[in-house]
Write an enzyme that holds these catalytic residues in place. Structure first.
Site, PDB file in Angstrom:
ATOM      1  N   SER A 113       0.843  -1.196   0.000  1.00  0.00           N
ATOM      2  CA  SER A 113       0.000   0.000   0.000  1.00  0.00           C
ATOM      3  C   SER A 113       0.880   1.247   0.000  1.00  0.00           C
ATOM      4  O   SER A 113       2.063   1.168  -0.337  1.00  0.00           O
ATOM      5  CB  SER A 113      -0.940  -0.045   1.212  1.00  0.00           C
ATOM      6  OG  SER A 113      -1.932   0.950   1.108  1.00  0.00           O
ATOM      7  N   ASN A 114       0.324   2.393   0.332  1.00  0.00           N
ATOM      8  CA  ASN A 114       1.106   3.642   0.361  1.00  0.00           C
ATOM      9  C   ASN A 114       0.643   4.514   1.521  1.00  0.00           C
ATOM     10  O   ASN A 114      -0.279   4.156   2.248  1.00  0.00           O
ATOM     11  CB  ASN A 114       1.007   4.353  -0.992  1.00  0.00           C
ATOM     12  CG  ASN A 114      -0.411   4.761  -1.315  1.00  0.00           C
ATOM     13  OD1 ASN A 114      -1.009   5.579  -0.631  1.00  0.00           O
ATOM     14  ND2 ASN A 114      -0.982   4.143  -2.357  1.00  0.00           N
TER      15      ASN A 114
END
Ligand code: C5P
Length: 221
Positions: free
Chosen positions: A29-30
């Site tokens: 993810s980020n």
């Protein structure tokens, strides 16, 4: 006092990060918190719009009166957004969508091996949701975001062309990601306009005014 500049408009907003599965328990993810997209959804609602928020995983509550569709991966966000934009007037892509998904994601949890080897992940490109919505015949008026760490002006102008959107909103990622304040720069066919550094909710309200004015010009009711 906020004039209801989006009264009668149907608005779809994507927000948050995406999470790309590696296996059933692990994701890539980020650092997007979703704050800007959620603030924009709230501001659009305050301005009288009917708002659908297509959201990746965040810790935020849906703003009052906003319909939220929860997704995880970019491909799920793509499907949900294309569904939601049917009949919409405005699409604002704020989500930090992963550029790639894991092509060899495992259906079962990856296990450590005796020899200490590590799994090899292969990546495949994700669909570009914004570019695709911008190309839809009879699609909504589209706004993109560009979070850059450097050369914001150059990248944002190029991105606006590449995505084929009338308005692209730039911000500096190192300031905006997971922060309470943001500085937005608007890029359109006329050139660019810098908004001041503002708390995200104030920036969102200003942005809604700017978007609504352009939408009214492009698509008079
Ligand atoms: O290409 P880049 O990710 O930098 O472009 C950012 C803009 O495009 C944002 O508005 C983002 O929400 C949107 N985007 C998208 N689908 C992708 C990648 C980006 O909608 N796969």
């Amino acid at each position: 006092f906020q004039p209801k500049v989006l009264a009668g408009r149907r608005v779809v907003i994507t927000a948050g990060p995406t999470a790309e599965p590696i296996d059933p328990v692990r994701v890539i993810s980020n650092r997007s918190s979703g704050k800007t997209g959620y603030a924009l959804a709230r501001a659009a609602r305050e301005a009288g719009a009917e708002v659908t928020l297509v959201s990746g995983p965040t810790l935020l509550a849906a703003p009052a009166g906003v319909a939220r569709v929860d997704v995880e991966s970019a491909r799920q966000m793509h499907a949900a957004a294309l569904q939601a934009v049917r009949g919409a007037d405005l699409f604002v892509a704020v989500a930090a969508v992963a550029d790639w998904h894991v092509a060899n994601a495992s259906d079962s949890k990856l296990k450590k091996t005796e020899g200490g080897g590590a799994p090899e992940l292969r990546f495949a490109p994700n669909p570009d949701i914004l570019a695709e919505v911008a190309r839809l015949p009879d699609g909504p008026w589209c706004v993109g975001f560009a979070a850059e760490t450097e050369n914001l002006y150059e990248h944002a102008r190029a991105k606006r062309e590449r995505k084929g959107v009338p308005l692209l909103v730039g911000n500096l990622a190192q300031h905006a990601m997971n922060a309470e304040t943001t500085q937005l720069v608007l890029f359109d066919a006329q050139g660019e306009a810098e908004l001041p550094v503002l708390p995200k909710m104030e920036a969102a309200r200003r942005l809604v005014q700017e978007i609504a004015a352009r939408l009214d010009r492009a698509r008079p009711r």
